[in-house]
Scaffold this motif. Structure first.
Motif, PDB file in Angstrom:
ATOM      1  N   GLN A   1       1.713 -43.159  90.628  1.00  0.00           N
ATOM      2  CA  GLN A   1       0.386 -42.578  90.467  1.00  0.00           C
ATOM      3  C   GLN A   1       0.353 -41.438  89.459  1.00  0.00           C
ATOM      4  N   ILE A   2       1.462 -40.757  89.290  1.00  0.00           N
ATOM      5  CA  ILE A   2       1.487 -39.651  88.320  1.00  0.00           C
ATOM      6  C   ILE A   2       1.904 -40.138  86.929  1.00  0.00           C
ATOM      7  N   GLY A   3       2.122 -41.445  86.799  1.00  0.00           N
ATOM      8  CA  GLY A   3       2.388 -42.013  85.486  1.00  0.00           C
ATOM      9  C   GLY A   3       3.841 -42.044  85.070  1.00  0.00           C
ATOM     10  N   ALA A   4       4.771 -41.809  85.999  1.00  0.00           N
ATOM     11  CA  ALA A   4       6.198 -41.877  85.652  1.00  0.00           C
ATOM     12  C   ALA A   4       6.589 -43.319  85.347  1.00  0.00           C
ATOM     13  N   GLU A   5       7.575 -43.482  84.475  1.00  0.00           N
ATOM     14  CA  GLU A   5       8.055 -44.816  84.114  1.00  0.00           C
ATOM     15  C   GLU A   5       9.392 -45.143  84.759  1.00  0.00           C
TER      16      GLU A   5
ATOM     17  N   SER B   1      25.941 -46.741  92.454  1.00  0.00           N
ATOM     18  CA  SER B   1      25.859 -45.849  91.296  1.00  0.00           C
ATOM     19  C   SER B   1      24.540 -45.103  91.318  1.00  0.00           C
ATOM     20  N   LEU B   2      24.512 -43.938  90.657  1.00  0.00           N
ATOM     21  CA  LEU B   2      23.295 -43.140  90.508  1.00  0.00           C
ATOM     22  C   LEU B   2      22.783 -43.359  89.091  1.00  0.00           C
ATOM     23  N   GLN B   3      21.550 -43.858  88.961  1.00  0.00           N
ATOM     24  CA  GLN B   3      21.023 -44.175  87.631  1.00  0.00           C
ATOM     25  C   GLN B   3      19.505 -44.137  87.622  1.00  0.00           C
ATOM     26  N   GLU B   4      18.963 -43.991  86.417  1.00  0.00           N
ATOM     27  CA  GLU B   4      17.515 -44.084  86.234  1.00  0.00           C
ATOM     28  C   GLU B   4      17.138 -45.569  86.212  1.00  0.00           C
ATOM     29  N   ILE B   5      16.138 -45.936  86.997  1.00  0.00           N
ATOM     30  CA  ILE B   5      15.693 -47.343  87.011  1.00  0.00           C
ATOM     31  C   ILE B   5      14.204 -47.399  86.688  1.00  0.00           C
ATOM     32  N   PRO B   6      13.746 -48.496  86.055  1.00  0.00           N
ATOM     33  CA  PRO B   6      12.316 -48.636  85.747  1.00  0.00           C
ATOM     34  C   PRO B   6      11.498 -48.819  87.029  1.00  0.00           C
TER      35      PRO B   6
ATOM     36  N   HIS C   1       7.405 -43.577  99.640  1.00  0.00           N
ATOM     37  CA  HIS C   1       6.293 -42.709  99.241  1.00  0.00           C
ATOM     38  C   HIS C   1       6.581 -42.042  97.905  1.00  0.00           C
ATOM     39  N   ARG C   2       7.852 -41.739  97.647  1.00  0.00           N
ATOM     40  CA  ARG C   2       8.194 -41.144  96.352  1.00  0.00           C
ATOM     41  C   ARG C   2       7.925 -42.129  95.215  1.00  0.00           C
ATOM     42  N   VAL C   3       8.217 -43.426  95.450  1.00  0.00           N
ATOM     43  CA  VAL C   3       7.923 -44.443  94.443  1.00  0.00           C
ATOM     44  C   VAL C   3       6.408 -44.556  94.226  1.00  0.00           C
ATOM     45  N   SER C   4       5.645 -44.552  95.337  1.00  0.00           N
ATOM     46  CA  SER C   4       4.196 -44.670  95.243  1.00  0.00           C
ATOM     47  C   SER C   4       3.596 -43.502  94.467  1.00  0.00           C
ATOM     48  N   VAL C   5       4.046 -42.307  94.773  1.00  0.00           N
ATOM     49  CA  VAL C   5       3.539 -41.121  94.087  1.00  0.00           C
ATOM     50  C   VAL C   5       3.957 -41.136  92.618  1.00  0.00           C
ATOM     51  N   ALA C   6       5.206 -41.513  92.378  1.00  0.00           N
ATOM     52  CA  ALA C   6       5.706 -41.532  90.995  1.00  0.00           C
ATOM     53  C   ALA C   6       4.858 -42.450  90.118  1.00  0.00           C
TER      54      ALA C   6
END
Length: 574
Positions: A127-131, A55-60, A120-125
């Motif tokens: 660092q920019i404060g995404a939840e 499934s495609l979903q937003e995850i913490p 790398h996308r998780v690492s950057v996310a």
């Protein structure tokens, strides 16, 4: 790509690298790993299986704790660990700044996620404060779920839990069962318990293993856990689980069995642990101070628990309204000592009790194995003839101390009344019985001669807290044994009259007890003995010492006088 955004991203990378180094230093100091979990290791240890659900979903982002192949390249917070990674990290950062975050691919195991593609996308996310981050989620099933707080060392425990569930199928047999522990090696102990329990069950007929597991969970494990929950004992041990405490209780119970030589059930061991480790303040006396007090005034060492505490402590371990489920009998080997055993067995028949005999020698040198073997044979024969379960133990030390210590695991102490407290002050100072009455945490049944049938109990009641305990026991005996109770209140000439019989009558009526209520005038002990004779009573129930020990010793006591003069058993209430 414009050089400006990349240069900014490189500065961000260096900042992230410094954070990663600091996180690893903190991890060494705290003992918690700063590394990601390895998906391959988790899958192998927890025997995980992909379900095929996607499934495609937003995850913490905080729930991403591991990686499929790059778990050494990032810290637990997805900070970069490798200097060689800076160019790629910077390009991803610049791309995210320009176009936003693109979906990543993850495996979901329990409550956590492992990155398959998009590290790398998780690492950057982060660092920019995404939840949160958008992810293609592939579900993976395990018997034991993971949580975001789990560390690499926790995998050992979870792997053992997985093996335990594969062996026992407890997750299928009792789906709501939660046997998490906080230290490795515990599930081997549980499986050993189940095996021993199964051997005991299968002595007469073969029982399927799955039935053994469910009966162990329902009849052994769950009752103890219910007590842990009801008493809120888990609050006393932060960071531990119910199964941790269950195993602790089991170990403690076995130690008690080895020390006492008696059967001790898990509920009783739980109660004792709860009482010992309660947050309530306790009076503590050093061993040196205790020896000094023993030599001077043993009665002053310990006044014992407050009235009523004994049956409150034991209430949840009893079944079928048994007030005296476990009875301790002191075995002296003398004729009078066997009278106490006979009396204990008579009472045990009424209550359906178990009886625990103990012979106490004053020193190792007084242990005569031939005599002890003879005592045990006589005791065992008496128990068998009466149809009562009994066990036998030997201990060394001062009798009042040994009996008081062992009484904690019983509901009643039965002793022979060989040497009642003497009328003289110097004798009362050294009276072992007086010491036992003060120290013992349970009621005491003092037996002066041959056992009686306990057919007609007399309750001496003056309204004091300890007399209230006598009323409690008297009501039980009258109601559960179907005996008529004689209740007497003695008005002493020098004291103001007190109308306490109305209170006793109301309580006994509420309990459905049969009672004759009497008021007498005169000296307390004389009137108790006289009334018992007049109504052909064969048991006296009364409260223990009412004054402070020094006053009782100096002035004497109605309890001591009754013990000196009574020809029938006297039940002295705590």
């Amino acid at each position: 790509m414009d050089i400006g955004p990349v240069s900014t991203a490189l500065r961000d990378f260096r900042r992230a690298r410094r954070k990663a180094d600091l996180q690893e230093v903190i991890a060494r100091l705290t003992g918690r790993s700063a590394l990601l979990l390895s998906y391959q290791e988790v899958r192998q240890k927890l025997k995980a299986e992909e379900t095929g659900k996607r499934s495609l979903q937003e995850i913490p982002l905080d729930d991403i704790v591991g990686s499929v192949g790059r778990y050494k390249d990032f810290t637990r917070k997805f900070l970069p660990r490798l200097e060689s990674d800076k160019e790629r990290w910077a390009r991803v950062k610049a791309s995210v700044d320009a176009m936003g975050l693109q979906p990543i691919d993850v495996y979901q195991v329990g409550q956590v996620y492992f990155v398959l593609d998009g590290h790398h996308r998780v690492s950057v996310a982060k660092q920019i404060g995404a939840e949160t981050i958008l992810a293609n989620v592939i579900e993976v099933h395990t018997k034991v779920p993971l949580s975001p707080e789990d560390q690499p060392d926790d995998l050992i425990i979870k792997a053992e839990y997985t093996d335990f569930l594969e062996h026992t199928h407890l997750d299928q047999l009792r789906p709501k069962a939660d046997l998490k522990v906080t230290a490795p090696g515990r599930y081997d102990l549980i499986e050993e318990q189940i095996q021993v329990y199964g051997c005991n069950l299968s002595q007469e007929q073969e029982i399927p293993y799955e039935e053994v597991v469910t009966r162990w969970y329902d009849e052994v494990y769950n009752p103890v856990v219910q007590v842990i929950r009801e008493r809120g004992i888990l609050r006393e041990f932060p960071g531990r689980t119910e199964t941790d405490l269950y195993l602790w209780v089991s170990k403690y119970r076995q130690e008690l069995v080895d020390e006492l030589g008696w059967r001790i059930d898990s509920e009783t061991a739980s109660a004792d642990l709860i009482n010992q480790f309660s947050s309530k303040p306790r009076r503590v006396i050093s061993r040196v101070g205790e020896k000094i007090l023993d030599a001077v005034l043993p009665d002053e060492i310990e006044a014992g628990p407050k009235p009523g505490q004994w049956h409150e402590e034991r209430e949840w371990t009893r079944e079928n309204n048994k007030l005296f489920a476990d009875i301790l009998v002191a075995i002296t080997g003398r004729k009078s000592g066997w009278h106490a055993v006979d009396q204990g067995l008579t009472l045990a028949k009424y209550e359906g009790s178990e009886i625990h005999g103990v012979h106490v020698a004053r020193s190792e040198g007084q242990l005569d194995q031939q005599k002890i073997s003879s005592y045990q044979d006589i005791y065992t024969q008496k128990c068998t003839s009466s149809g009562i379960n009994g066990d036998f133990a030997v201990d060394v030390g001062k009798v009042p101390r040994i009996i008081s210590e062992r009484a904690r695991w019983t509901d009643l102490v039965v002793i022979s009344l060989n040497y009642p407290p003497a009328p003289r002050l110097i004798s009362r100072l050294s009276s072992g019985l007086s010491t036992l009455i003060r120290r013992c945490p349970r009621p005491i049944l003092a037996v002066p001669g041959p056992a009686t049938g306990l057919e007609r109990p007399l309750l001496a009641f003056d309204g004091s807290p300890k007399a209230e305990e006598a009323l409690y026991i008297g009501a039980h005996i009258s109601g559960m044994w179907n005996k008529q109770l004689v209740v007497v209140n003695i008005q002493e000439p020098e004291r103001a009259p007190a109308n306490v019989l109305a209170h006793a009558k109301q309580y006994l009526d509420e309990q459905g007890s049969q009672a004759i209520l009497l008021e007498r005038h005169g000296q307390v002990a004389s009137q108790i003995i006289k009334t018992a004779s007049e109504y052909e009573c064969d048991l006296i129930i009364m409260g223990g010492y009412g004054f402070k020990p020094l006053i009782e010793i100096a002035l004497g006591s109605a309890v001591d006088e009754v013990l000196r003069r009574s020809q029938i058993p006297v039940l002295i209430c705590r």
